[in-house]
Every structure is written in C-alpha cells, then in structure tokens.
Design a protein around this motif. Structure first.
Motif, PDB file in Angstrom:
ATOM      1  N   LYS A 445       8.783  14.997  -2.253  1.00 33.97           N
ATOM      2  CA  LYS A 445       9.491  13.884  -1.613  1.00 33.97           C
ATOM      3  C   LYS A 445       8.553  13.058  -0.752  1.00 33.97           C
ATOM      4  O   LYS A 445       8.667  11.830  -0.677  1.00 33.97           O
ATOM      5  CB  LYS A 445      10.645  14.436  -0.785  1.00 33.97           C
ATOM      6  CG  LYS A 445      11.782  15.014  -1.615  1.00 33.97           C
ATOM      7  CD  LYS A 445      12.928  15.483  -0.741  1.00 33.97           C
ATOM      8  CE  LYS A 445      14.071  16.037  -1.607  1.00 33.97           C
ATOM      9  NZ  LYS A 445      15.206  16.520  -0.780  1.00 33.97           N
ATOM     10  N   THR A 446       7.615  13.714  -0.082  1.00 39.92           N
ATOM     11  CA  THR A 446       6.635  12.996   0.734  1.00 39.92           C
ATOM     12  C   THR A 446       5.764  12.096  -0.143  1.00 39.92           C
ATOM     13  O   THR A 446       5.525  10.924   0.186  1.00 39.92           O
ATOM     14  CB  THR A 446       5.757  13.980   1.516  1.00 39.92           C
ATOM     15  OG1 THR A 446       6.585  14.807   2.329  1.00 39.92           O
ATOM     16  CG2 THR A 446       4.752  13.251   2.386  1.00 39.92           C
ATOM     17  N   LEU A 447       5.271  12.642  -1.252  1.00 36.13           N
ATOM     18  CA  LEU A 447       4.439  11.842  -2.151  1.00 36.13           C
ATOM     19  C   LEU A 447       5.203  10.641  -2.688  1.00 36.13           C
ATOM     20  O   LEU A 447       4.641   9.551  -2.870  1.00 36.13           O
ATOM     21  CB  LEU A 447       3.959  12.718  -3.320  1.00 36.13           C
ATOM     22  CG  LEU A 447       2.997  13.850  -2.967  1.00 36.13           C
ATOM     23  CD1 LEU A 447       2.741  14.719  -4.194  1.00 36.13           C
ATOM     24  CD2 LEU A 447       1.685  13.308  -2.434  1.00 36.13           C
ATOM     25  N   GLN A 448       6.504  10.824  -2.917  1.00 33.31           N
ATOM     26  CA  GLN A 448       7.309   9.726  -3.447  1.00 33.31           C
ATOM     27  C   GLN A 448       7.653   8.707  -2.364  1.00 33.31           C
ATOM     28  O   GLN A 448       7.486   7.497  -2.570  1.00 33.31           O
ATOM     29  CB  GLN A 448       8.591  10.288  -4.062  1.00 33.31           C
ATOM     30  CG  GLN A 448       9.524   9.223  -4.636  1.00 33.31           C
ATOM     31  CD  GLN A 448      10.790   9.821  -5.214  1.00 33.31           C
ATOM     32  OE1 GLN A 448      10.952  11.042  -5.229  1.00 33.31           O
ATOM     33  NE2 GLN A 448      11.684   8.970  -5.673  1.00 33.31           N
ATOM     34  N   ASN A 449       8.119   9.166  -1.218  1.00 30.18           N
ATOM     35  CA  ASN A 449       8.563   8.236  -0.179  1.00 30.18           C
ATOM     36  C   ASN A 449       7.416   7.454   0.434  1.00 30.18           C
ATOM     37  O   ASN A 449       7.587   6.282   0.809  1.00 30.18           O
ATOM     38  CB  ASN A 449       9.310   9.012   0.914  1.00 30.18           C
ATOM     39  CG  ASN A 449      10.604   9.624   0.407  1.00 30.18           C
ATOM     40  OD1 ASN A 449      11.170   9.162  -0.584  1.00 30.18           O
ATOM     41  ND2 ASN A 449      11.076  10.664   1.073  1.00 30.18           N
ATOM     42  N   LEU A 450       6.245   8.080   0.561  1.00 29.16           N
ATOM     43  CA  LEU A 450       5.074   7.387   1.118  1.00 29.16           C
ATOM     44  C   LEU A 450       4.307   6.609   0.064  1.00 29.16           C
ATOM     45  O   LEU A 450       3.294   5.980   0.377  1.00 29.16           O
ATOM     46  CB  LEU A 450       4.144   8.400   1.795  1.00 29.16           C
ATOM     47  CG  LEU A 450       4.708   9.124   3.016  1.00 29.16           C
ATOM     48  CD1 LEU A 450       3.648  10.040   3.630  1.00 29.16           C
ATOM     49  CD2 LEU A 450       5.200   8.130   4.056  1.00 29.16           C
ATOM     50  N   GLU A 451       4.790   6.657  -1.191  1.00 29.25           N
ATOM     51  CA  GLU A 451       4.139   5.936  -2.298  1.00 29.25           C
ATOM     52  C   GLU A 451       2.651   6.270  -2.344  1.00 29.25           C
ATOM     53  O   GLU A 451       1.791   5.386  -2.338  1.00 29.25           O
ATOM     54  CB  GLU A 451       4.347   4.425  -2.172  1.00 29.25           C
ATOM     55  CG  GLU A 451       5.812   4.010  -2.229  1.00 29.25           C
ATOM     56  CD  GLU A 451       6.013   2.506  -2.239  1.00 29.25           C
ATOM     57  OE1 GLU A 451       5.076   1.785  -1.846  1.00 29.25           O
ATOM     58  OE2 GLU A 451       7.089   2.056  -2.646  1.00 29.25           O
ATOM     59  N   VAL A 452       2.367   7.550  -2.399  1.00 21.66           N
ATOM     60  CA  VAL A 452       0.973   7.990  -2.386  1.00 21.66           C
ATOM     61  C   VAL A 452       0.284   7.669  -3.706  1.00 21.66           C
ATOM     62  O   VAL A 452      -0.832   7.140  -3.724  1.00 21.66           O
ATOM     63  CB  VAL A 452       0.897   9.503  -2.092  1.00 21.66           C
ATOM     64  CG1 VAL A 452      -0.551   9.982  -2.162  1.00 21.66           C
ATOM     65  CG2 VAL A 452       1.478   9.802  -0.721  1.00 21.66           C
ATOM     66  N   PHE A 453       0.939   7.987  -4.831  1.00 17.19           N
ATOM     67  CA  PHE A 453       0.338   7.751  -6.145  1.00 17.19           C
ATOM     68  C   PHE A 453       1.084   6.725  -6.984  1.00 17.19           C
ATOM     69  O   PHE A 453       0.496   6.102  -7.868  1.00 17.19           O
ATOM     70  CB  PHE A 453       0.264   9.066  -6.936  1.00 17.19           C
ATOM     71  CG  PHE A 453      -0.612  10.104  -6.308  1.00 17.19           C
ATOM     72  CD1 PHE A 453      -1.955   9.845  -6.055  1.00 17.19           C
ATOM     73  CD2 PHE A 453      -0.112  11.336  -5.945  1.00 17.19           C
ATOM     74  CE1 PHE A 453      -2.767  10.793  -5.473  1.00 17.19           C
ATOM     75  CE2 PHE A 453      -0.913  12.298  -5.365  1.00 17.19           C
ATOM     76  CZ  PHE A 453      -2.245  12.027  -5.117  1.00 17.19           C
ATOM     77  N   ALA A 454       2.364   6.546  -6.749  1.00 18.49           N
ATOM     78  CA  ALA A 454       3.177   5.610  -7.540  1.00 18.49           C
ATOM     79  C   ALA A 454       4.055   4.813  -6.600  1.00 18.49           C
ATOM     80  O   ALA A 454       4.678   5.366  -5.684  1.00 18.49           O
ATOM     81  CB  ALA A 454       4.025   6.376  -8.563  1.00 18.49           C
ATOM     82  N   ASN A 455       4.106   3.493  -6.830  1.00 19.47           N
ATOM     83  CA  ASN A 455       4.959   2.668  -5.978  1.00 19.47           C
ATOM     84  C   ASN A 455       6.413   2.754  -6.424  1.00 19.47           C
ATOM     85  O   ASN A 455       6.721   3.225  -7.521  1.00 19.47           O
ATOM     86  CB  ASN A 455       4.475   1.209  -5.969  1.00 19.47           C
ATOM     87  CG  ASN A 455       4.500   0.572  -7.356  1.00 19.47           C
ATOM     88  OD1 ASN A 455       5.484   0.657  -8.084  1.00 19.47           O
ATOM     89  ND2 ASN A 455       3.398  -0.077  -7.728  1.00 19.47           N
ATOM     90  N   SER A 456       7.305   2.298  -5.580  1.00 19.54           N
ATOM     91  CA  SER A 456       8.737   2.381  -5.864  1.00 19.54           C
ATOM     92  C   SER A 456       9.248   1.182  -6.636  1.00 19.54           C
ATOM     93  O   SER A 456      10.434   1.122  -6.967  1.00 19.54           O
ATOM     94  CB  SER A 456       9.518   2.506  -4.549  1.00 19.54           C
ATOM     95  OG  SER A 456       9.235   1.411  -3.692  1.00 19.54           O
ATOM     96  N   THR A 457       8.374   0.225  -6.930  1.00 22.65           N
ATOM     97  CA  THR A 457       8.807  -0.974  -7.641  1.00 22.65           C
ATOM     98  C   THR A 457       8.840  -0.751  -9.145  1.00 22.65           C
ATOM     99  O   THR A 457       9.881  -0.885  -9.794  1.00 22.65           O
ATOM    100  CB  THR A 457       7.881  -2.159  -7.308  1.00 22.65           C
ATOM    101  OG1 THR A 457       7.841  -2.341  -5.892  1.00 22.65           O
ATOM    102  CG2 THR A 457       8.369  -3.434  -7.981  1.00 22.65           C
ATOM    103  N   ASP A 458       7.675  -0.408  -9.703  1.00 21.14           N
ATOM    104  CA  ASP A 458       7.596  -0.209 -11.152  1.00 21.14           C
ATOM    105  C   ASP A 458       6.929   1.109 -11.530  1.00 21.14           C
ATOM    106  O   ASP A 458       6.635   1.345 -12.700  1.00 21.14           O
ATOM    107  CB  ASP A 458       6.838  -1.368 -11.807  1.00 21.14           C
ATOM    108  CG  ASP A 458       5.428  -1.541 -11.254  1.00 21.14           C
ATOM    109  OD1 ASP A 458       5.041  -0.762 -10.344  1.00 21.14           O
ATOM    110  OD2 ASP A 458       4.715  -2.447 -11.717  1.00 21.14           O
ATOM    111  N   GLY A 459       6.681   1.976 -10.555  1.00 20.28           N
ATOM    112  CA  GLY A 459       6.026   3.237 -10.835  1.00 20.28           C
ATOM    113  C   GLY A 459       4.536   3.129 -11.054  1.00 20.28           C
ATOM    114  O   GLY A 459       3.886   4.115 -11.411  1.00 20.28           O
ATOM    115  N   GLY A 460       3.954   1.939 -10.821  1.00 21.88           N
ATOM    116  CA  GLY A 460       2.519   1.747 -10.994  1.00 21.88           C
ATOM    117  C   GLY A 460       1.730   2.149  -9.765  1.00 21.88           C
ATOM    118  O   GLY A 460       2.268   2.697  -8.795  1.00 21.88           O
TER     119      GLY A 460
END
Length: 590
Positions: A445-460
């Motif tokens: 959840k941390t990696l996802q919420n902080l957009e460490v490797f993938a952004n929340s817009t398009d997954g890039g």
C-alpha cells in the motif's frame, strides 16, 4: 455536407482516392439501393457516368460506365471481380484479416473438430489440461511424415503457437495459422487447410509480437539437413531398420512473457506461489530468467495476503504461477488482478515439494552427480538456499521452487539456468526476522499510495519517486537501485556506509565523471554473461540446423562481454587512487 460532398466528388474525378468509410454523419446521405450497395449521394447528378459503387481498395472507382454493365450500374450492385461489400453505416467494413479467417477453417480432422486433452477431457471439464491435446486419427485420415512430426509435438504443447521449421522458413498450421494471419498479418499459403509462414531471419520479430500479446511460442528446429537424413537412412537400411521420410525436428525453445528476452532495464520475474492453508504459511519463489537470479522463502500470512501484495508491488512480475490445489481464494484473486499473465495449475501440474526433491535427486543440476538427500552429496551439493528451504516444516518455499523447476523444464531452461543460478533466501521486507529486520517496512500500500514505481494516472513511471531519483547509467545499476528502494536499510551502520561511499565520490568529481562515462558505454553485463553461459550448455538449440550464421552472432556476444569486463576493470583501476576506500572486492550476496 452538400458542399463537402461536391468537393469530394470533384477530387475523386481528378485523382482516384483510396476507398474510405463515409465521413462522420455522411451516412445519412448515402442511401442503400435494393442490392445493398451504397447509391450515389443526392448532390450528384443521375447520369450514368456519375453512378459509382464503393468497392475494395484494389478497385477504388470505375470512372466510366464502359467498365460495368448497364444493369449492374442501374441496380447499384458491384461487379463480381475483387469487390467487397459497400461501406455504409449499417454495414461496416470488415478487416481483411477477418475476411481471410472467415474464408479459412481448420481441416476436417476429427481431433480438431472434437478437441480433447490427452486424457480425453473436453473443454469445460474442471480437470481439463489445456497444455495437451488428444491426437487420434479416424479411419481413412492420413498425415504426411512432416505433419506427423508436427502433431507429435503439438499434442504435448497445445497451449503454444508452434513455429515449425521447414527449410529456411518457420511455418504455422491450422489454428496457429489462423492466429498468425490475424495477429501477424501473414498471408495464407495454398488453398486448403490454413497454412502460413515467414523466413527464419524474422523469427525474433514475430515471436516478440505474439509474446507481447500474451501467447506462448514454441520454436521447432530442424536437427539435420536433407543430406544428413539421407546418410542416416543408409545406416538404418544396413541395420535393417525402417527409414525416416522427414528430417529430425525437435522443439528447441519456448518463449513466454517471463522468458522472452527483456526489452528494457527492468527485471522480468516469474513468480511461483503456494500456501499451506492449515498453518497459514505463504511460500514463494521468483526467478529472473535473463540474469539467473532465483529467490525463495516462506513466512506466516495471517493479514489478508498483505505480504504477497507487497511482494507483487515490488517485483511487478511478468508471469505468476499458482498451485491450484493449495492457494487460497484471496491469493488467486490478488494475482489475477495484479498480473495479466496468471496461471492456476491443478491436477498435479504445478510440481510441489515432492516433485522438486525427486527432480533434483535425478537431475544432477549441481556439481556433477545426482544430489543425495536434502543436502546432496559432495559432488552435487544443493545451494544453501535450497537446503534451508527443504529443511523447513512445512516446506512451502521448497514446494514453490518445485513449481519453478517444472516451469523451467517445460520451457527448456532448467539445464541452462539452474547450474549457474544465483540462489538467495527471501524474507518479507514488511515482516520481522531474517532480512526484513535490517530494512524499513515498505508494504504494498505504501508503494502504491506514494507512487514509488507506478503513478496513479496510467500506471506508468512518469512522476514517480523512482523516476525522480534514478540517475543510474547502467541497466544492472538501475535494477540494484530498485531493490534498494524496496528495502531501505534501517541499521545505522548500513546507512553510514552508503553515506561514506557517496561522500568519497563527491570529493573526487573528476574521477567520478571518468567512472560514469566508462559505465555509460558498458553493455548489460548481467544478462550478457547469462546468454554467453547458455552457449556452452548441452541443449537442443545448440545443435539445430540454421541457414543464417548463428555461431558468428554468438561469438560477437562473447567478445562484447569480454570487452565490457575489460572496460569496467580499467575504469575502476583508473579512479581507484583518487577515491579513498574504493575497493574492487565483490559486493555481499543479495
């Protein structure tokens, strides 16, 4: 619209244009004649020279009524030569690939019309095995010698698109040919059963495209030339044996989303998962085929697959293989949502701990002989990570490795990868004990919420933390940095050690820039060395007959690896006097 239609009509009279679908909204002006073809828009005159039919791109327009009979023009129906249905809003254009596939159907062979797996089970049966098919000829059905070879291979690899080598070409048959025509735009050959092909030089191009679409590709090579077949048949005649009518062929390589050569710097992992539900223990094994790194481990999983979710977020695996007989419903749902290529293998097809132990004992992958027991003998000792996994109770991680071993065997990579693989124990970074105790907790959840490797817009990767800090100049450096970000150190001595290394480089900017320029020119040594090692392994692909100079390409890769290692050594030697504490000793194992 009337003005626009007049301009289009004038342009078509002057310069024939390719046939196109009517502009948006123009379909209401195109009335359909009783014959189904598009009639002339109302803005055009009704003279015979202006009446026209929307035909195929091969015959865009007939400018004169002399080229069609008056009856055909007056009825609005196209002539019978090379004309497709008219393009209207009610009858949209049909792609050429779809038309070709509609015209072609698989042969009337009984086993193609009634598809079953090797055990005779039809699709829809809960135990249906899509990797096999029952090939049984009915009375009166015959196959050529080459087709006998093809179906003998296809029956054990029914889930793959088979590229069948014939001379200088790879050819596809039946359903594979329909797929090749549709996805690769390959032209059909002959007028009977679906059949298409391409030159051997185009193999990487077409295999890469099919794998990117989610298909598995099996490459069948010729293991001898016709001259060698003739010589072999002479010996068989002398021995009183039956002669072969086709050159010997074998499946030599299998390409999947996890085993195909990676295009970028990011590692491509294949993740294997199994669980022990009574004890709520998660076992995983993941392998990077390109570099030969194999990691395995197990841990308690009592918080709704949180540790598995974290691992998936860190690895972003290309494929996931689950043991259908032991994994929980939550684990299946998680992986099927997170990984596009996820397979759930049941009915004993996964592997498991019993299979792994037997395969290692009989295979002799390590040392020179077969391993004796869990620890192996002196000549064939297992790696420490495997010994540790086999000694655990329950051996869930070792069971996950069994799934990995069976997968490598099926993709023909076990002999190539395991003897030179780098084995490591895996510990969850969001858990306590083992390797996780030395790092900070960074869960999924941390990696996802902080957009460490993938952004929340398009997954890039645009705008992510990793994209902001990544200044590496080698592919293997990028992969190492990614591992560091997934597991930041929490022990003070580890943090200070990294700070000292950065300070030493900042204190000698000229030496650091020299080293950076040298690193920029290096190839991906991790992957290159793995490919060079595969050339020396006794495998079928090394004995295949090729009409292109494969040995030259392999020699060039070997020379490239030697040049890269020499350049790296020279760069370190050049900057070592200017950077205090810089050592040429290898880093500790991951």
């Amino acid at each position: 619209w009337i003005h626009l239609e007049r301009e289009i009509t004038l342009a078509q009279r002057l310069v024939p244009l390719p046939r196109r679908a009517p502009p948006l909204g123009m379909d209401r002006f195109l009335k359909k004649s009783p014959g189904g073809a598009a009639a002339t828009p109302p803005s055009q005159s009704s003279g015979p020279g202006n009446k026209r039919v929307l035909a195929s791109s091969d015959s865009d327009e007939v400018p004169s009524s002399k080229k069609r009979t008056p009856s055909a023009l007056s009825s609005g129906q196209p002539s019978q030569s090379r004309v497709q249905p008219a393009l209207t809003h009610d009858a949209p254009a049909v792609p050429m690939a779809a038309l070709g596939e509609q015209a072609r159907q698989v042969s009337d062979l009984g086993f193609l019309r009634d598809k079953r797996d090797a055990q005779g089970r039809r699709e829809g049966d809960p135990n249906f095995d899509p990797t096999t098919m029952l090939v049984k000829l009915a009375k009166g059905e015959k196959l050529t010698p080459a087709m006998e070879q093809y179906w003998n291979i296809k029956k054990d690899h029914a889930d793959m698109v088979i590229f069948f080598k014939m001379g200088k070409f790879y050819e596809l048959f039946e359903e594979d040919a329909l797929l090749g025509h549709r996805e690769l735009d390959l032209a059909f050959m002959g007028k009977e059963a679906p059949h298409c092909g391409f030159p051997e030089a185009a193999l990487p191009k077409y295999a890469e495209k099919l794998v990117a679409l989610g298909h598995k590709v099996g490459v069948v090579e010729q293991m001898e030339t016709p001259a060698q077949l003739e010589e072999r048949n002479k010996k068989r005649k002398e021995a009183g044996q039956r002669v072969d009518k086709a050159v010997r062929r074998e499946i030599c390589s299998v390409l999947t989303q996890g085993t195909a050569p990676p295009q970028g710097a990011q590692a491509k992992y294949v993740l294997f998962v199994c669980e022990d539900l009574p004890s709520k223990t998660l076992g995983v094994c993941f392998v990077d085929v390109a570099t030969g790194c194999v990691s395995l481990g197990q841990c308690p999983e009592e918080d709704g697959c949180q540790k598995l979710r974290t691992l998936v977020a860190q690895l972003q695996p290309a494929e996931a293989i689950l043991d259908g007989e032991s994994t929980s419903r939550e684990a299946r749902a998680l992986l099927q949502q997170a990984v596009a290529s996820t397979a759930v293998l049941g009915d004993g097809r996964y592997g498991g701990a019993v299979f792994a132990r037997k395969a290692l004992d009989e295979g002799g992958y390590f040392g020179g002989g077969a391993a004796g027991g869990a620890g192996g003998g002196a000549a064939g000792e297992w790696p420490a990570a495997l010994q540790a996994a086999a000694a655990l109770s329950p051996p869930v991680a070792f069971g996950a490795f069994g799934g990995c071993l069976r997968y490598l065997q099926r993709t023909l990579l076990d002999r190539q990868l395991l003897p030179r693989a780098e084995f490591a124990q895996w510990f969850p970074t969001d858990g306590e004990g083992g390797g996780g105790a030395a790092t900070l907790v960074v869960d999924g959840k941390t990696l996802q919420n902080l957009e460490v490797f993938a952004n929340s817009t398009d997954g890039g990767t645009k705008g992510t933390l990793f994209a902001a800090i990544d200044r590496t100049c080698t592919p293997f450096g990028k992969r190492e940095l990614r591992r560091w970000v997934c597991a930041p150190p929490q022990r003070v001595e580890d943090v200070v050690e990294r700070q000292d290394a950065v300070a030493a480089l900042l204190a000698a900017p000229d030496a650091a820039e020299t080293l950076r320029k040298a690193l920029h020119k290096l190839p991906d040594l991790e992957r290159l060395l793995a490919r060079v090692h595969s050339f020396s392994v006794d495998q079928a692909s090394n004995a295949a007959t090729h009409y292109t100079d494969v040995s030259k390409a392999r020699l060039l890769e070997f020379l490239k690896a030697l040049a890269g290692l020499a350049a790296l050594d020279a760069a370190v030697e050049a900057v070592q006097p200017h950077v205090p504490g810089l050592s040429g000793s290898p880093p500790p194992p991951r």
